[in-house]
Design a protein around this motif. Structure first.
Motif, PDB file in Angstrom:
ATOM      1  N   ARG A   1       6.484  -1.398  12.207  1.00 57.48           N
ATOM      2  CA  ARG A   1       5.021  -1.538  12.192  1.00 57.48           C
ATOM      3  C   ARG A   1       4.399  -0.749  11.044  1.00 57.48           C
ATOM      4  NH1 ARG A   1       3.385  -4.239  16.520  1.00 57.48           N
ATOM      5  NH2 ARG A   1       4.748  -4.312  18.326  1.00 57.48           N
ATOM      6  N   ASP A   2       4.996   0.407  10.737  1.00 60.39           N
ATOM      7  CA  ASP A   2       4.468   1.277   9.684  1.00 60.39           C
ATOM      8  C   ASP A   2       5.556   2.268   9.288  1.00 60.39           C
ATOM      9  OD1 ASP A   2       4.516   3.182  11.798  1.00 60.39           O
ATOM     10  OD2 ASP A   2       2.416   2.784  12.280  1.00 60.39           O
ATOM     11  N   ASN A   3       5.240   3.147   8.348  1.00 61.00           N
ATOM     12  CA  ASN A   3       6.233   4.121   7.878  1.00 61.00           C
ATOM     13  C   ASN A   3       6.642   5.104   8.969  1.00 61.00           C
ATOM     14  OD1 ASN A   3       6.305   2.951   5.390  1.00 61.00           O
ATOM     15  ND2 ASN A   3       4.983   4.461   4.406  1.00 61.00           N
ATOM     16  N   GLU A   4       5.731   5.419   9.872  1.00 58.09           N
ATOM     17  CA  GLU A   4       6.065   6.338  10.960  1.00 58.09           C
ATOM     18  C   GLU A   4       7.128   5.731  11.877  1.00 58.09           C
ATOM     19  OE1 GLU A   4       3.831   8.509  14.697  1.00 58.09           O
ATOM     20  OE2 GLU A   4       2.633   7.916  12.960  1.00 58.09           O
ATOM     21  N   GLN A   5       6.959   4.466  12.208  1.00 54.68           N
ATOM     22  CA  GLN A   5       7.974   3.821  13.047  1.00 54.68           C
ATOM     23  C   GLN A   5       9.289   3.678  12.283  1.00 54.68           C
ATOM     24  OE1 GLN A   5       7.611  -0.314  14.173  1.00 54.68           O
ATOM     25  NE2 GLN A   5       8.915  -0.014  15.972  1.00 54.68           N
ATOM     26  N   LEU A   6       9.207   3.372  10.987  1.00 55.46           N
ATOM     27  CA  LEU A   6      10.417   3.275  10.172  1.00 55.46           C
ATOM     28  C   LEU A   6      11.171   4.599  10.183  1.00 55.46           C
ATOM     29  CD1 LEU A   6      12.309   1.847   8.207  1.00 55.46           C
ATOM     30  CD2 LEU A   6      10.712   2.442   6.365  1.00 55.46           C
TER      31      LEU A   6
ATOM     32  N   LEU B   1      15.789   0.514   1.560  1.00 57.22           N
ATOM     33  CA  LEU B   1      15.138  -0.275   0.514  1.00 57.22           C
ATOM     34  C   LEU B   1      14.000  -1.041   1.176  1.00 57.22           C
ATOM     35  CD1 LEU B   1      18.472  -1.707  -0.859  1.00 57.22           C
ATOM     36  CD2 LEU B   1      17.116   0.054  -1.983  1.00 57.22           C
ATOM     37  N   ILE B   2      12.770  -0.730   0.810  1.00 56.74           N
ATOM     38  CA  ILE B   2      11.617  -1.408   1.396  1.00 56.74           C
ATOM     39  C   ILE B   2      11.286  -2.632   0.549  1.00 56.74           C
ATOM     40  CG2 ILE B   2       9.151  -1.228   1.917  1.00 56.74           C
ATOM     41  CD1 ILE B   2       9.636   1.707   2.606  1.00 56.74           C
TER      42      ILE B   2
ATOM     43  N   TYR C   1      15.423  -3.105   4.226  1.00 49.80           N
ATOM     44  CA  TYR C   1      16.869  -3.281   4.228  1.00 49.80           C
ATOM     45  C   TYR C   1      17.474  -1.887   4.245  1.00 49.80           C
ATOM     46  CZ  TYR C   1      15.898  -8.090   3.058  1.00 49.80           C
ATOM     47  OH  TYR C   1      15.436  -9.363   3.090  1.00 49.80           O
ATOM     48  N   VAL C   2      18.463  -1.680   5.106  1.00 54.46           N
ATOM     49  CA  VAL C   2      19.094  -0.373   5.214  1.00 54.46           C
ATOM     50  C   VAL C   2      20.592  -0.533   4.994  1.00 54.46           C
ATOM     51  CG1 VAL C   2      19.494   1.660   6.668  1.00 54.46           C
ATOM     52  CG2 VAL C   2      17.335   0.384   6.872  1.00 54.46           C
TER      53      VAL C   2
END
Length: 153
Positions: free
Chosen positions: A112-117, A137-138, A69-70
């Motif tokens: 997909r992962d933290n890098e894409q986030l 907020l993850i 959530y952003v």
């Protein structure tokens, strides 16, 4: 919108539990004809009571392991529609709300992962004109997901 009666509520309650149920089974449970169920559901759709149907796809099965959530703060609230026009082109965003409180907008997205986030945040969201801040907020686990309760009088 026409008034929703107890039969409509009963139909909605049944469909909320299982949207794929056959109308003949709904008719049997409601003690009315299949044609009556079809007509009622059609009216509920036309009146905007039923706003969609479909399948819930598990994002993890498609490789999206991070639900986020952003909270987005805009330079001016009046920029909301222009920002939404940009957000709709980011397929990982699945919800967007214009809100009160500390954020102008709240979005839900899958990565997909933290890098894409990080790429979504730094290179897509924060680059939109009018976006002045984001707070991420993850979600660690979704514990409840359901429709609003439908009570039959």
């Amino acid at each position: 919108m026409d008034k929703i009666d107890n039969l409509d509520k009963k139909i909605l309650s049944i469909l909320a539990r299982n949207a794929r149920i056959a109308f003949k089974d709904v008719a049997a449970e409601c003690n009315v004809s299949r044609a009556a169920i079809h007509q009622r559901v059609q009216h509920l759709m036309e009146d905007g009571v039923i706003t969609g149907s479909g399948f819930d796809v598990n994002p993890k099965s498609l490789g999206y392991s991070t639900c986020t959530y952003v909270g987005i703060t805009l330079e001016r609230g009046s920029m909301y529609k222009q920002v939404v026009e940009r957000l709709v082109h980011i397929p990982e965003i699945v919800e967007c709300h214009f809100t009160t409180g500390p954020y102008t907008m709240l979005i839900k997205l899958y990565a997909r992962d933290n890098e894409q986030l990080m790429d979504l945040l730094n290179n897509k969201l924060q680059g939109i004109p009018g976006v002045v801040a984001t707070e991420t907020l993850i979600s660690l686990e979704q514990s409840v997901k359901r429709e609003i309760p439908i009570t039959v009088d």
